[in-house]
Design a protein around this motif. Sequence first.
Motif, PDB file in Angstrom:
ATOM      1  N   ASP A  42     -25.189  13.460  31.067  1.00 42.50           N
ATOM      2  CA  ASP A  42     -24.562  12.438  31.899  1.00 42.50           C
ATOM      3  C   ASP A  42     -25.656  11.741  32.719  1.00 42.50           C
ATOM      4  O   ASP A  42     -25.761  11.930  33.919  1.00 42.50           O
ATOM      5  N   LEU A  43     -26.473  10.966  32.020  1.00 37.57           N
ATOM      6  CA  LEU A  43     -27.590  10.289  32.670  1.00 37.57           C
ATOM      7  C   LEU A  43     -27.781   8.936  32.005  1.00 37.57           C
ATOM      8  O   LEU A  43     -27.738   8.828  30.776  1.00 37.57           O
ATOM      9  N   LEU A  44     -27.980   7.938  32.827  1.00 38.33           N
ATOM     10  CA  LEU A  44     -28.267   6.590  32.351  1.00 38.33           C
ATOM     11  C   LEU A  44     -29.313   6.018  33.294  1.00 38.33           C
ATOM     12  O   LEU A  44     -29.142   6.066  34.510  1.00 38.33           O
ATOM     13  N   LEU A  45     -30.399   5.508  32.745  1.00 38.57           N
ATOM     14  CA  LEU A  45     -31.438   4.868  33.545  1.00 38.57           C
ATOM     15  C   LEU A  45     -31.482   3.398  33.163  1.00 38.57           C
ATOM     16  O   LEU A  45     -31.244   3.045  32.003  1.00 38.57           O
ATOM     17  N   GLU A  46     -31.813   2.549  34.129  1.00 38.14           N
ATOM     18  CA  GLU A  46     -31.876   1.111  33.864  1.00 38.14           C
ATOM     19  C   GLU A  46     -33.112   0.509  34.494  1.00 38.14           C
ATOM     20  O   GLU A  46     -33.616   0.983  35.505  1.00 38.14           O
ATOM     21  N   THR A  47     -33.578  -0.557  33.870  1.00 38.72           N
ATOM     22  CA  THR A  47     -34.630  -1.403  34.432  1.00 38.72           C
ATOM     23  C   THR A  47     -34.100  -2.823  34.382  1.00 38.72           C
ATOM     24  O   THR A  47     -32.951  -3.042  33.990  1.00 38.72           O
ATOM     25  N   ASP A  48     -34.922  -3.779  34.721  1.00 38.52           N
ATOM     26  CA  ASP A  48     -34.467  -5.172  34.678  1.00 38.52           C
ATOM     27  C   ASP A  48     -34.015  -5.581  33.281  1.00 38.52           C
ATOM     28  O   ASP A  48     -33.018  -6.279  33.128  1.00 38.52           O
ATOM     29  N   ARG A  49     -34.735  -5.117  32.250  1.00 42.39           N
ATOM     30  CA  ARG A  49     -34.437  -5.571  30.888  1.00 42.39           C
ATOM     31  C   ARG A  49     -33.858  -4.500  29.972  1.00 42.39           C
ATOM     32  O   ARG A  49     -33.427  -4.805  28.866  1.00 42.39           O
ATOM     33  N   LEU A  50     -33.845  -3.245  30.432  1.00 36.33           N
ATOM     34  CA  LEU A  50     -33.539  -2.137  29.534  1.00 36.33           C
ATOM     35  C   LEU A  50     -32.479  -1.192  30.078  1.00 36.33           C
ATOM     36  O   LEU A  50     -32.358  -1.006  31.289  1.00 36.33           O
ATOM     37  N   ILE A  51     -31.767  -0.584  29.156  1.00 38.69           N
ATOM     38  CA  ILE A  51     -30.905   0.557  29.445  1.00 38.69           C
ATOM     39  C   ILE A  51     -31.483   1.731  28.665  1.00 38.69           C
ATOM     40  O   ILE A  51     -31.823   1.605  27.482  1.00 38.69           O
TER      41      ILE A  51
ATOM     42  N   GLU B 228     -30.306  -7.710  26.816  1.00 37.28           N
ATOM     43  CA  GLU B 228     -29.918  -9.053  26.393  1.00 37.28           C
ATOM     44  C   GLU B 228     -29.100  -9.087  25.110  1.00 37.28           C
ATOM     45  O   GLU B 228     -28.312  -9.995  24.896  1.00 37.28           O
ATOM     46  N   ASN B 229     -29.284  -8.061  24.232  1.00 40.80           N
ATOM     47  CA  ASN B 229     -28.546  -8.091  22.962  1.00 40.80           C
ATOM     48  C   ASN B 229     -28.042  -6.717  22.499  1.00 40.80           C
ATOM     49  O   ASN B 229     -27.546  -6.595  21.390  1.00 40.80           O
ATOM     50  N   SER B 230     -28.192  -5.701  23.346  1.00 41.35           N
ATOM     51  CA  SER B 230     -27.733  -4.324  23.071  1.00 41.35           C
ATOM     52  C   SER B 230     -28.411  -3.684  21.863  1.00 41.35           C
ATOM     53  O   SER B 230     -27.884  -2.734  21.283  1.00 41.35           O
ATOM     54  N   MET B 231     -29.582  -4.181  21.473  1.00 38.43           N
ATOM     55  CA  MET B 231     -30.329  -3.626  20.340  1.00 38.43           C
ATOM     56  C   MET B 231     -31.087  -2.358  20.762  1.00 38.43           C
ATOM     57  O   MET B 231     -31.670  -2.314  21.844  1.00 38.43           O
ATOM     58  N   VAL B 232     -31.082  -1.360  19.872  1.00 37.08           N
ATOM     59  CA  VAL B 232     -31.926  -0.179  20.049  1.00 37.08           C
ATOM     60  C   VAL B 232     -33.312  -0.571  19.565  1.00 37.08           C
ATOM     61  O   VAL B 232     -33.493  -0.922  18.396  1.00 37.08           O
TER      62      VAL B 232
END
Length: 176
Positions: free
Chosen positions: A2-11, A72-76
């Motif tokens: 149960d962990l999610l990290l975010e940056t300006d451009r990334l999940i 921006e596009n949910s791409m891995v």
Amino acid sequence: MDLLLETDRLILREILLSDAKALFEMDRNPHVHQYLWNKPLTDIAQTQSYINSVRKQYMDYNIGRFAIILKENSMVIGWCGLKYNTEMINNKVNFYDIGYRLNENYWGKGFASEASFPWIDYAFNIMKLKVVEAAVHQANQASNAILQKIGLKITNQYLEDDILWNWYELNNPNRK
């Protein structure tokens, strides 16, 4: 996990079996494996096996590599994160390393360091680790630069299979 990290451009989220196709596309590229013994993957089953091993790390150690998702596009576009190493590397065992790997289309855009900074923060401020370590092929200029950018310093070099590797460490600045 149960962990999610975010940056300006990334999940940054846990790797799922549904990420296999994108990660296989990355890992079958010979350029991606140039400094990883030149052994690109040849079958998506290898990627699925890797994902299962990462998911086992989540269960066993509550940590592991995470998928890098472009907002921006949910791409891995790759993976990044901490790994608890139980195998001998550079005469060390049972340590946490930081690592990353990106699809070649996303190289040189700052994504690896952007994805790594939250992991350094998490390692030191949430996990309270004493040190984060990493090993990089000595000739891999881009990856060496990324580790230096996120604050790691070369502490020694070692040979593995006649390849010279740089060993990096970053001590937790909050611990004495």
